[in-house]
Design an enzyme around this catalytic site. Structure first.
Site, PDB file in Angstrom:
ATOM      1  N   PRO A   1     126.867  -7.790  62.817  1.00 57.20           N
ATOM      2  CA  PRO A   1     128.121  -7.176  62.372  1.00 57.20           C
ATOM      3  C   PRO A   1     128.618  -6.075  63.321  1.00 57.20           C
ATOM      4  O   PRO A   1     129.812  -5.865  63.468  1.00 57.20           O
ATOM      5  CB  PRO A   1     127.755  -6.591  60.997  1.00 57.20           C
ATOM      6  CG  PRO A   1     126.639  -7.471  60.517  1.00 57.20           C
ATOM      7  CD  PRO A   1     125.860  -7.837  61.749  1.00 57.20           C
TER       8      PRO A   1
ATOM      9  N   MET B   1     122.466 -14.396  67.829  1.00 59.42           N
ATOM     10  CA  MET B   1     122.679 -13.239  68.703  1.00 59.42           C
ATOM     11  C   MET B   1     123.552 -12.196  68.004  1.00 59.42           C
ATOM     12  O   MET B   1     123.192 -11.039  67.880  1.00 59.42           O
ATOM     13  CB  MET B   1     123.381 -13.665  69.999  1.00 59.42           C
ATOM     14  CG  MET B   1     122.666 -14.713  70.824  1.00 59.42           C
ATOM     15  SD  MET B   1     123.532 -14.940  72.418  1.00 59.42           S
ATOM     16  CE  MET B   1     123.090 -16.615  72.804  1.00 59.42           C
TER      17      MET B   1
ATOM     18  N   GLY C   1     158.055 -30.588  62.187  1.00 56.78           N
ATOM     19  CA  GLY C   1     157.516 -30.229  60.870  1.00 56.78           C
ATOM     20  C   GLY C   1     156.254 -30.990  60.519  1.00 56.78           C
ATOM     21  O   GLY C   1     155.374 -30.474  59.831  1.00 56.78           O
TER      22      GLY C   1
ATOM     23  N   GLU D   1     125.655 -22.868  78.410  1.00 56.46           N
ATOM     24  CA  GLU D   1     126.383 -22.708  77.146  1.00 56.46           C
ATOM     25  C   GLU D   1     127.889 -22.673  77.404  1.00 56.46           C
ATOM     26  O   GLU D   1     128.673 -23.351  76.735  1.00 56.46           O
ATOM     27  CB  GLU D   1     125.943 -21.426  76.429  1.00 56.46           C
ATOM     28  CG  GLU D   1     126.718 -21.179  75.148  1.00 56.46           C
ATOM     29  CD  GLU D   1     126.160 -20.028  74.314  1.00 56.46           C
ATOM     30  OE1 GLU D   1     126.843 -19.641  73.349  1.00 56.46           O
ATOM     31  OE2 GLU D   1     125.060 -19.522  74.617  1.00 56.46           O
ATOM     32  N   ARG D   2     128.285 -21.888  78.394  1.00 59.50           N
ATOM     33  CA  ARG D   2     129.725 -21.746  78.671  1.00 59.50           C
ATOM     34  C   ARG D   2     130.315 -23.006  79.290  1.00 59.50           C
ATOM     35  O   ARG D   2     131.482 -23.342  79.045  1.00 59.50           O
ATOM     36  CB  ARG D   2     129.944 -20.507  79.547  1.00 59.50           C
ATOM     37  CG  ARG D   2     129.744 -19.242  78.731  1.00 59.50           C
ATOM     38  CD  ARG D   2     129.459 -17.996  79.518  1.00 59.50           C
ATOM     39  NE  ARG D   2     129.220 -16.900  78.576  1.00 59.50           N
ATOM     40  CZ  ARG D   2     128.686 -15.730  78.909  1.00 59.50           C
ATOM     41  NH1 ARG D   2     128.316 -15.496  80.162  1.00 59.50           N
ATOM     42  NH2 ARG D   2     128.509 -14.801  77.991  1.00 59.50           N
TER      43      ARG D   2
ATOM     44  N   GLY E   1     128.537  -7.853  69.314  1.00 57.49           N
ATOM     45  CA  GLY E   1     128.890  -9.222  69.675  1.00 57.49           C
ATOM     46  C   GLY E   1     128.627  -9.449  71.144  1.00 57.49           C
ATOM     47  O   GLY E   1     127.520  -9.776  71.563  1.00 57.49           O
TER      48      GLY E   1
ATOM     49  N   ASN F   1     136.756 -14.421  76.210  1.00 52.46           N
ATOM     50  CA  ASN F   1     137.377 -14.658  77.521  1.00 52.46           C
ATOM     51  C   ASN F   1     137.565 -13.367  78.308  1.00 52.46           C
ATOM     52  O   ASN F   1     137.568 -13.381  79.544  1.00 52.46           O
ATOM     53  CB  ASN F   1     138.700 -15.404  77.344  1.00 52.46           C
ATOM     54  CG  ASN F   1     138.465 -16.867  76.991  1.00 52.46           C
ATOM     55  OD1 ASN F   1     137.320 -17.302  76.864  1.00 52.46           O
ATOM     56  ND2 ASN F   1     139.521 -17.634  76.842  1.00 52.46           N
ATOM     57  N   GLU F   2     137.687 -12.256  77.598  1.00 49.18           N
ATOM     58  CA  GLU F   2     137.773 -10.962  78.287  1.00 49.18           C
ATOM     59  C   GLU F   2     136.448 -10.648  79.000  1.00 49.18           C
ATOM     60  O   GLU F   2     136.444 -10.137  80.117  1.00 49.18           O
ATOM     61  CB  GLU F   2     138.125  -9.844  77.287  1.00 49.18           C
ATOM     62  CG  GLU F   2     139.537  -9.937  76.707  1.00 49.18           C
ATOM     63  CD  GLU F   2     139.715 -11.040  75.680  1.00 49.18           C
ATOM     64  OE1 GLU F   2     140.873 -11.428  75.423  1.00 49.18           O
ATOM     65  OE2 GLU F   2     138.710 -11.544  75.125  1.00 49.18           O
TER      66      GLU F   2
END
Length: 382
Positions: A129, A126, A343, A245-246, A132, A369-370
Site C-alpha cells: 500500500p 512486490m 456509439g 517481465e517488461r 510501488g 512508464n515514468e
C-alpha cells in the site's frame, strides 16, 4: 502484422495447436469469466495438460525445455483472447523464472513440476500500500528465528492473488541495511501457511476476469528452506529478471494494438454512414494508416529485442523504451479505435469496449512508464 522472422515450422504448429485449444477452452467462456471476476483453476490444469504452462522448464523438472520463442507465441495468443489472461504470462515468464534461476535443486524438484501441470499457480508480491515503484522502501519484514522466518506485512495489487498456491514475496530481511535495497530477500510463501491470508478480490476498472488481491502476513512462520537464492540479494535478482517481465508486457501491448486495428478495420468496412462505409472517409483512412504505421514500427522493434534477449544481451534501456512506448501506443490506439466505432464502441458487446478498459493498466504495472523513462535517462548518463 505477420509472424516474426525467427519463427520456424515447429513454432507455427505450436501456435496452431494453442489457437485451437483457446478457441475451444477460453473464447466461449471468457464473457462468463469476466462476470465471475476469476478464471477457474480447471482452465489452468487444462493448460498444463496441453504443455502450455512453463514450457521453458527443463525436462528433469517436468517441462519441455523450450526456448523463449514459445513464450512469445503463448503471450500473443492469450492476449488475442483477452488481457484478463495475463496471469498465465505472469506465472510462466515472470514468477517461475525466479525458481529456475535462483532456486536450489531441492526447491526446483519441490515446486517446478506442479507449476508445469497447473496444480500450482504462482504470483509475485512486490507492491505494498505504501510502496510501488520504490521497491527499496517496502516494509514487509522477515525476521530469522531458528529454521524459520517470521513474516509480517501487507501486499496489494497482486496478480493471481486469489488463485495462487505459491507466492514469491519480496521481504526486508535486514531493515537497517544501507542503502536500503541491500536488505531485501525473496521468500516462497505457500497457501495454507498459518498467518498468511488473502484479502478481497480487488474491483478493477478492467481485467475483470483476472484475480487481483491483497495479501496479509501476520506472524507468518515460513521455513528458511523457502528462501530463494541468498539472503539480502533479492533486489539484485529482481533487477536481473525485470528485463524479461517488461519485454513480456511490451509484447502483450503490441498484440493488443494489432488486435484492435484488425477489429476496427473489419468494422469500418461494414458499417455505413451517409450511405458510405466509414472506412471510405479520409479521416478514417488517415487514422487507420497512422495506427498501422505505429504497429509496424513496434513489430520490427520487438522482433530485434526478442532476438537480443534470447542471445542473453543486456537490453534494459531498449526494453524500457519498448515497454513505455508500446503501452502508451496501445492506450492511444484503444481511444482511436473506440472513436471509429462510434456509439457502438461504448457498448460492452463490442470487443473494443473491453480493450479500452483493459489497456491502460499496462502503462502502470511492471514499473510505471515514468520509471521506464527514469531508467533510460540514467543509462544515458543523465
Amino acid at each position: 502484422m505477420g509472424k516474426y522472422r525467427f519463427e520456424e515450422e515447429e513454432h507455427e504448429l505450436f501456435r496452431k495447436s494453442l489457437k485451437k485449444f483457446l478457441e475451444k477452452e477460453a473464447v466461449p467462456q471468457y464473457d462468463q469469466w469476466e462476470k465471475d471476476h476469476i478464471i477457474p483453476k480447471s482452465f489452468w490444469k487444462r493448460m498444463g495438460e496441453m504443455g502450455f504452462l512453463c514450457p521453458q522448464v527443463e525436462e528433469q523438472y517436468g517441462g519441455l525445455g523450450l526456448d523463449f520463442r514459445y513464450a512469445v507465441i503463448i503471450g500473443e495468443e492469450m492476449e488475442r483472447v483477452g488481457t484478463s489472461l495475463t496471469g498465465v504470462g505472469l506465472h510462466n515468464d515472470i514468477t517461475v523464472p525466479y525458481i529456475e534461476a535462483y532456486g536450489t535443486d531441492e526447491q526446483k524438484q519441490r515446486w517446478l513440476p506442479g507449476c508445469v501441470t497447473g496444480e500450482y499457480i504462482t504470483a509475485i508480491a512486490m507492491t505494498e500500500p505504501g510502496a510501488g515503484s520504490d521497491l527499496a522502501n517496502i516494509s514487509t519484514t522477515a525476521v530469522r528465528d531458528g529454521d524459520n522466518y517470521i513474516v509480517n506485512g501487507q501486499k496489494t495489487f497482486i496478480t493471481n492473488g486469489i488463485n495462487s498456491t505459491h507466492v514469491v514475496v519480496v521481504v526486508k530481511t535486514d531493515p537497517k541495511a544501507e542503502p536500503k535495497h541491500r536488505g531485501i530477500s525473496l521468500l516462497m510463501i505457500e497457501e495454507g501457511i498459518p498467518g498468511f491470508t488473502k484479502g478481497r478480490k480487488l474491483d478493477k476498472v478492467g481485467l475483470h476476469a483476472q484475480d487481483t488481491s491483497e495479501l496479509y502476513f501476520e506472524d507468518c512462520v515460513v521455513p528458511a528452506a523457502n528462501l530463494i537464492g541468498d539472503e539480502n540479494k533479492g533486489f539484485t535478482y529482481l533487477m536481473e529478471k525485470l528485463q524479461q517481465e517488461r519485454l513480456v508486457v511490451a509484447i502483450a501491448a503490441q498484440t493488443a494494438s494489432e488486435d484492435m486495428l484488425e477489429t476496427t478495420l473489419d468494422y469500418v468496412k461494414s458499417r455505413k454512414a451517409f450511405g458510405k462505409p466509414i472506412g471510405s472517409f479520409q479521416n478514417s483512412q488517415f487514422k487507420l494508416v497512422e495506427m498501422a504505421t505505429e504497429i509496424e514500427l513496434g513489430h520490427s522493434f520487438l522482433e530485434s529485442l526478442i532476438e537480443d534477449h534470447m542471445a542473453g544481451k543486456d537490453i534494459v534501456s531498449k526494453v524500457s523504451m519498448a515497454k513505455y512506448w508500446l503501452t502508451d501506443t496501445a492506450k492511444k490506439i484503444a481511444g482511436e479505435c473506440m472513436q471509429l466505432h462510434g456509439g457502438y464502441g461504448y457498448m460492452e458487446e463490442y470487443k473494443i469496449a473491453r480493450r479500452y478498459r483493459d489497456t491502460p493498466v499496462a502503462a502502470i504495472y511492471a514499473g510505471s512508464n515514468e520509471i521506464m523513462k527514469t531508467i533510460i535517462a540514467k543509462r544515458m548518463g543523465l
